[in-house]
Design a protein around this motif. Sequence first.
Motif, short mmCIF file in Angstrom:
data_model
loop_
_atom_site.label_atom_id
_atom_site.label_comp_id
_atom_site.label_asym_id
_atom_site.label_seq_id
_atom_site.Cartn_x
_atom_site.Cartn_y
_atom_site.Cartn_z
N GLY A 107 0.80 -1.22 0.00
CA GLY A 107 0.00 0.00 0.00
C GLY A 107 0.83 1.26 0.00
N ALA A 108 2.04 1.19 0.57
CA ALA A 108 3.00 2.31 0.57
C ALA A 108 2.43 3.59 1.19
CB ALA A 108 3.49 2.59 -0.85
N LEU A 109 1.50 3.44 2.14
CA LEU A 109 0.95 4.61 2.83
C LEU A 109 1.39 4.68 4.28
CD1 LEU A 109 -2.73 4.64 1.49
CD2 LEU A 109 -0.83 6.09 0.79
N GLY A 110 2.14 3.67 4.71
CA GLY A 110 2.57 3.66 6.11
C GLY A 110 1.47 3.24 7.06
N LEU A 111 0.42 2.62 6.52
CA LEU A 111 -0.68 2.16 7.37
C LEU A 111 -1.51 1.13 6.60
CD1 LEU A 111 -3.51 3.51 6.16
CD2 LEU A 111 -2.60 5.55 7.24
N THR A 112 -2.36 0.45 7.33
CA THR A 112 -3.37 -0.41 6.71
C THR A 112 -4.68 -0.23 7.46
OG1 THR A 112 -3.90 -2.66 5.99
CG2 THR A 112 -2.82 -2.43 8.12
N LEU A 113 -5.76 -0.31 6.74
CA LEU A 113 -7.10 -0.15 7.32
C LEU A 113 -7.62 -1.51 7.77
CD1 LEU A 113 -8.51 1.98 4.36
CD2 LEU A 113 -7.63 2.88 6.52
N ILE A 114 -8.30 -1.53 8.91
CA ILE A 114 -8.96 -2.74 9.36
C ILE A 114 -10.46 -2.56 9.14
CG2 ILE A 114 -9.43 -4.26 11.31
CD1 ILE A 114 -6.75 -3.51 12.47
N ILE A 115 -11.00 -3.32 8.21
CA ILE A 115 -12.42 -3.25 7.86
C ILE A 115 -13.10 -4.51 8.40
CG2 ILE A 115 -14.11 -3.08 6.02
CD1 ILE A 115 -12.38 -0.61 6.17
N ASN A 116 -14.18 -4.32 9.13
CA ASN A 116 -14.93 -5.44 9.71
C ASN A 116 -16.40 -5.29 9.33
OD1 ASN A 116 -15.41 -7.77 11.21
ND2 ASN A 116 -15.76 -6.62 13.12
N ASN A 117 -16.93 -6.28 8.64
CA ASN A 117 -18.33 -6.24 8.19
C ASN A 117 -18.62 -4.98 7.37
OD1 ASN A 117 -18.99 -8.71 9.49
ND2 ASN A 117 -19.28 -7.62 11.45
N GLY A 118 -17.65 -4.60 6.53
CA GLY A 118 -17.86 -3.46 5.64
C GLY A 118 -17.67 -2.11 6.26
N GLN A 119 -17.32 -2.04 7.53
CA GLN A 119 -17.16 -0.76 8.21
C GLN A 119 -15.75 -0.63 8.78
OE1 GLN A 119 -20.20 0.24 11.03
NE2 GLN A 119 -21.88 -0.38 9.69
N LEU A 120 -15.27 0.61 8.82
CA LEU A 120 -13.95 0.89 9.38
C LEU A 120 -13.93 0.56 10.85
CD1 LEU A 120 -11.11 2.11 8.96
CD2 LEU A 120 -12.11 4.33 9.58
N ASN A 121 -12.98 -0.28 11.25
CA ASN A 121 -12.89 -0.72 12.64
C ASN A 121 -11.70 -0.10 13.36
OD1 ASN A 121 -11.67 -3.14 14.58
ND2 ASN A 121 -13.91 -2.88 14.72
N ILE A 133 -8.46 9.27 7.59
CA ILE A 133 -9.21 8.30 6.80
C ILE A 133 -10.43 9.03 6.25
CG2 ILE A 133 -10.24 6.03 6.74
CD1 ILE A 133 -7.24 6.18 7.54
N VAL A 134 -10.61 8.95 4.95
CA VAL A 134 -11.70 9.68 4.29
C VAL A 134 -12.90 8.75 4.14
CG1 VAL A 134 -12.35 11.08 2.32
CG2 VAL A 134 -9.94 10.96 3.03
N CYS A 135 -14.02 9.17 4.73
CA CYS A 135 -15.23 8.35 4.71
C CYS A 135 -16.40 9.13 4.11
CB CYS A 135 -15.60 7.90 6.11
SG CYS A 135 -14.43 6.74 6.85
N ASP A 136 -17.11 8.49 3.20
CA ASP A 136 -18.34 9.03 2.65
C ASP A 136 -19.47 8.26 3.32
OD1 ASP A 136 -20.33 10.18 1.22
OD2 ASP A 136 -19.67 9.49 -0.75
N GLY A 137 -20.03 8.87 4.35
CA GLY A 137 -20.95 8.13 5.20
C GLY A 137 -20.16 7.12 6.01
N LYS A 138 -20.51 5.85 5.89
CA LYS A 138 -19.76 4.81 6.61
C LYS A 138 -18.74 4.12 5.71
CE LYS A 138 -23.46 3.75 9.90
NZ LYS A 138 -24.34 2.70 10.46
N GLU A 139 -18.73 4.48 4.44
CA GLU A 139 -17.82 3.83 3.50
C GLU A 139 -16.48 4.54 3.44
OE1 GLU A 139 -17.51 2.79 -1.29
OE2 GLU A 139 -19.19 3.96 -0.50
N VAL A 140 -15.39 3.78 3.57
CA VAL A 140 -14.05 4.32 3.42
C VAL A 140 -13.77 4.52 1.92
CG1 VAL A 140 -11.59 3.93 3.76
CG2 VAL A 140 -13.22 3.22 5.52
#
Length: 309
Positions: free
Chosen positions: A225-239, A296-303
């Motif tokens: 990803g080369a962003l220095g981070l990773t997102l943890i998504i659980n059941n479609g939502q940012l965790n 983290i940029v979210c449109d509603g609940k979607e990352v």
Amino acid sequence: MNTLEIAKRVISNEVDALHAISEQLDEQFDAAIKLILATQGRTIICGMGKSGIIGKKIAASFASTGTPSFFMHPGEAFHGDLGMITADDVFIAISNSGETDEVLKLLPFLKDNHNKIIAITGNPASTLAKNAHYHLNIAVPAEACPLQLAPTSSTTATLVMGDALTIALMELRGFQPENFARFHPGGSLGRKLLSKVANEMFKESLPVVSPETPLSEVINVMSKGALGLTLIINNGQLNAIITDGDLRRAIEKFGKDLFDLTAKHIASCMPVTIEPDTSMAIAYEVMQDKGINCLIVCDGKEVVGVLKK
């Protein structure tokens, strides 16, 4: 010959020159400012040689701070560019001697065209100064050049007089950072004030794992990803998220047992989020206030993206 002593002498000489033009300022400066503010046209700046080079900088400073302006080369003016001048334009003519022939040749046209003229010279008794409506005196005690030939202190004085005009006009117009950004959309200020988060965020191939992803796979995803981070998504939502800082701390804490863990064991708490239509200025303020370098940029609940400082 001590080059440091030469440099100090030159700088001291030019500082003295600036003190001199400061003491020479009079009501002519105020009148020139009022003239430029009142005009319905542009402010055209003209000069030959070194004066022309300084004139280009002044014109650029004017234009970027709310005073419509452009530079006109006197030679080109005399061969057709005079057609660019309207009767509403203010004409600033720069000549240290006030006797530059290429500039003086333009005076008959300017008078016939009813243009107001501001002269910037080092000689109030010069032809240019006498034929201008207002005169700004840039006379200096001496050039920094030991031969008194190369324009040095005089060009510095001209430059600073131009800056004084620029800032006076800028402040009287109530020019704000937002205005500056409109004329500098490619600069960092323009990016902050005019761009939206959606325009600047990373949105392709975002690094995503689940809470149960093994740490070995987390590291692999983060590297790709080369962003220095990773997102943890659980059941479609940012965790949560895992940053490279989280990884370093986990290595220090768990050592060789690190690879027995999953993403949820070392994840940071719920990250700070922002909406994609937020201005970059606000995004930078949030990162500054929170002491973080990403959102983290979210449109509603979607990352939908990641914004990095």
